[in-house]
Design a protein around this motif. Structure first.
Motif, PDB file in Angstrom:
ATOM      1  N   THR A   1      -1.223  -3.170  20.906  1.00 30.38           N
ATOM      2  CA  THR A   1      -0.388  -4.284  20.474  1.00 30.38           C
ATOM      3  C   THR A   1       0.902  -3.739  19.864  1.00 30.38           C
ATOM      4  OG1 THR A   1      -1.428  -4.307  18.286  1.00 30.38           O
ATOM      5  CG2 THR A   1      -2.385  -5.760  19.949  1.00 30.38           C
ATOM      6  N   PRO A   2       1.915  -4.585  19.737  1.00 26.96           N
ATOM      7  CA  PRO A   2       3.145  -4.121  19.077  1.00 26.96           C
ATOM      8  C   PRO A   2       2.872  -3.758  17.619  1.00 26.96           C
ATOM      9  CG  PRO A   2       3.529  -6.177  20.250  1.00 26.96           C
ATOM     10  CD  PRO A   2       2.037  -5.939  20.247  1.00 26.96           C
ATOM     11  N   ARG A   3       3.634  -2.804  17.109  1.00 23.40           N
ATOM     12  CA  ARG A   3       3.503  -2.435  15.698  1.00 23.40           C
ATOM     13  C   ARG A   3       3.976  -3.590  14.833  1.00 23.40           C
ATOM     14  NH1 ARG A   3       6.411   2.922  17.060  1.00 23.40           N
ATOM     15  NH2 ARG A   3       7.924   1.318  17.391  1.00 23.40           N
ATOM     16  N   ARG A   4       3.311  -3.788  13.688  1.00 18.70           N
ATOM     17  CA  ARG A   4       3.689  -4.851  12.770  1.00 18.70           C
ATOM     18  C   ARG A   4       4.077  -4.326  11.400  1.00 18.70           C
ATOM     19  NH1 ARG A   4      -1.393  -8.737  13.264  1.00 18.70           N
ATOM     20  NH2 ARG A   4      -2.109  -7.028  12.005  1.00 18.70           N
ATOM     21  N   ALA A   5       3.817  -3.069  11.143  1.00 22.09           N
ATOM     22  CA  ALA A   5       4.059  -2.507   9.815  1.00 22.09           C
ATOM     23  C   ALA A   5       5.507  -2.034   9.674  1.00 22.09           C
ATOM     24  CB  ALA A   5       3.120  -1.336   9.558  1.00 22.09           C
ATOM     25  N   THR A   6       5.997  -2.134   8.461  1.00 21.96           N
ATOM     26  CA  THR A   6       7.274  -1.533   8.094  1.00 21.96           C
ATOM     27  C   THR A   6       6.954  -0.440   7.096  1.00 21.96           C
ATOM     28  OG1 THR A   6       8.471  -3.601   8.395  1.00 21.96           O
ATOM     29  CG2 THR A   6       9.502  -1.944   6.995  1.00 21.96           C
ATOM     30  N   VAL A   7       7.488   0.742   7.323  1.00 22.88           N
ATOM     31  CA  VAL A   7       7.191   1.888   6.468  1.00 22.88           C
ATOM     32  C   VAL A   7       8.501   2.426   5.902  1.00 22.88           C
ATOM     33  CG1 VAL A   7       6.163   4.188   6.400  1.00 22.88           C
ATOM     34  CG2 VAL A   7       5.199   2.438   7.900  1.00 22.88           C
ATOM     35  N   ARG A   8       8.471   2.735   4.614  1.00 23.62           N
ATOM     36  CA  ARG A   8       9.651   3.286   3.949  1.00 23.62           C
ATOM     37  C   ARG A   8       9.224   4.482   3.104  1.00 23.62           C
ATOM     38  NH1 ARG A   8      11.375  -0.831   0.370  1.00 23.62           N
ATOM     39  NH2 ARG A   8      10.161   0.184  -1.226  1.00 23.62           N
ATOM     40  N   GLU A  67       0.853  -1.175   0.000  1.00 22.72           N
ATOM     41  CA  GLU A  67       0.000   0.000   0.000  1.00 22.72           C
ATOM     42  C   GLU A  67       0.897   1.236   0.000  1.00 22.72           C
ATOM     43  OE1 GLU A  67      -3.399   2.064   2.769  1.00 22.72           O
ATOM     44  OE2 GLU A  67      -2.741   0.053   3.232  1.00 22.72           O
ATOM     45  N   THR A  68       0.498   2.247  -0.735  1.00 22.53           N
ATOM     46  CA  THR A  68       1.229   3.501  -0.786  1.00 22.53           C
ATOM     47  C   THR A  68       0.379   4.602  -0.176  1.00 22.53           C
ATOM     48  OG1 THR A  68       2.376   2.826  -2.799  1.00 22.53           O
ATOM     49  CG2 THR A  68       2.354   5.174  -2.305  1.00 22.53           C
ATOM     50  N   LEU A  69       0.952   5.311   0.776  1.00 25.19           N
ATOM     51  CA  LEU A  69       0.257   6.421   1.415  1.00 25.19           C
ATOM     52  C   LEU A  69       0.724   7.726   0.810  1.00 25.19           C
ATOM     53  CD1 LEU A  69       0.570   5.303   5.145  1.00 25.19           C
ATOM     54  CD2 LEU A  69      -1.312   4.885   3.566  1.00 25.19           C
ATOM     55  N   GLY A  70      -0.146   8.708   0.832  1.00 27.03           N
ATOM     56  CA  GLY A  70       0.187  10.021   0.291  1.00 27.03           C
ATOM     57  C   GLY A  70       0.146  11.083   1.362  1.00 27.03           C
ATOM     58  N   ALA A  71       0.273  12.311   0.921  1.00 31.21           N
ATOM     59  CA  ALA A  71       0.279  13.455   1.832  1.00 31.21           C
ATOM     60  C   ALA A  71      -0.961  13.450   2.726  1.00 31.21           C
ATOM     61  CB  ALA A  71       0.345  14.749   1.029  1.00 31.21           C
ATOM     62  N   GLY A  72      -0.761  13.667   4.005  1.00 34.75           N
ATOM     63  CA  GLY A  72      -1.860  13.757   4.955  1.00 34.75           C
ATOM     64  C   GLY A  72      -2.375  12.422   5.467  1.00 34.75           C
ATOM     65  N   GLN A  73      -1.847  11.334   4.958  1.00 35.97           N
ATOM     66  CA  GLN A  73      -2.303  10.021   5.431  1.00 35.97           C
ATOM     67  C   GLN A  73      -1.472   9.591   6.629  1.00 35.97           C
ATOM     68  OE1 GLN A  73      -2.304   8.104   1.427  1.00 35.97           O
ATOM     69  NE2 GLN A  73      -4.350   7.498   2.097  1.00 35.97           N
ATOM     70  N   PHE A  74      -1.931   8.559   7.318  1.00 39.37           N
ATOM     71  CA  PHE A  74      -1.283   8.162   8.557  1.00 39.37           C
ATOM     72  C   PHE A  74      -1.148   6.657   8.661  1.00 39.37           C
ATOM     73  CE2 PHE A  74      -5.812   8.862   9.173  1.00 39.37           C
ATOM     74  CZ  PHE A  74      -6.222   7.704   9.791  1.00 39.37           C
ATOM     75  N   PHE A  75      -0.294   6.231   9.578  1.00 36.87           N
ATOM     76  CA  PHE A  75      -0.071   4.807   9.824  1.00 36.87           C
ATOM     77  C   PHE A  75       0.318   4.634  11.286  1.00 36.87           C
ATOM     78  CE2 PHE A  75       3.898   6.708   8.530  1.00 36.87           C
ATOM     79  CZ  PHE A  75       4.804   6.200   9.432  1.00 36.87           C
ATOM     80  N   GLY A  76       0.233   3.408  11.776  1.00 36.77           N
ATOM     81  CA  GLY A  76       0.638   3.096  13.143  1.00 36.77           C
ATOM     82  C   GLY A  76      -0.461   3.197  14.174  1.00 36.77           C
ATOM     83  N   GLU A  77      -1.618   3.659  13.753  1.00 43.22           N
ATOM     84  CA  GLU A  77      -2.710   3.867  14.718  1.00 43.22           C
ATOM     85  C   GLU A  77      -3.274   2.566  15.267  1.00 43.22           C
ATOM     86  OE1 GLU A  77      -4.687   2.847  11.071  1.00 43.22           O
ATOM     87  OE2 GLU A  77      -3.002   4.149  11.465  1.00 43.22           O
ATOM     88  N   MET A  78      -3.242   1.500  14.496  1.00 43.77           N
ATOM     89  CA  MET A  78      -3.841   0.247  14.950  1.00 43.77           C
ATOM     90  C   MET A  78      -3.100  -0.329  16.154  1.00 43.77           C
ATOM     91  SD  MET A  78      -6.455   0.233  13.162  1.00 43.77           S
ATOM     92  CE  MET A  78      -7.102  -1.229  13.909  1.00 43.77           C
ATOM     93  N   ALA A  79      -1.804  -0.172  16.216  1.00 50.54           N
ATOM     94  CA  ALA A  79      -1.045  -0.647  17.375  1.00 50.54           C
ATOM     95  C   ALA A  79      -1.488   0.087  18.639  1.00 50.54           C
ATOM     96  CB  ALA A  79       0.452  -0.463  17.145  1.00 50.54           C
TER      97      ALA A  79
END
Length: 69
Positions: A18-25, A1-13
């Motif tokens: 729970t521990p984070r499971r995503a890797t973001v680059r 999945e590709t995120l763009g400007a204004g989007q977010f990640f990590g909220e589910m943890a």
């Protein structure tokens, strides 16, 4: 999945405590805003029900799409 400007990640943890499971680059120069758990939870409490886009994203990620609880 590709995120763009204004989007977010990590909220589910944070939501599921729970521990984070995503890797973001980042694929290009990026400015990242990091917030701590308590601040995020406060912002989420304020946004749910008032910020429709945020509410829809969180419900979809929790598998609650269409759930009006």
């Amino acid at each position: 999945e590709t995120l763009g400007a204004g989007q977010f990640f990590g909220e589910m943890a944070i939501i599921r405590d729970t521990p984070r499971r995503a890797t973001v680059r980042a694929t290009k120069p990026t400015t990242l805003l990091a917030i701590d758990r308590d601040t995020f939870r406060d912002l989420m409490a304020q946004a749910i029900g008032t910020t429709k886009g945020f509410d829809e994203i969180i419900r979809a990620r929790l598998g609650l799409a269409g759930d009006e609880r």
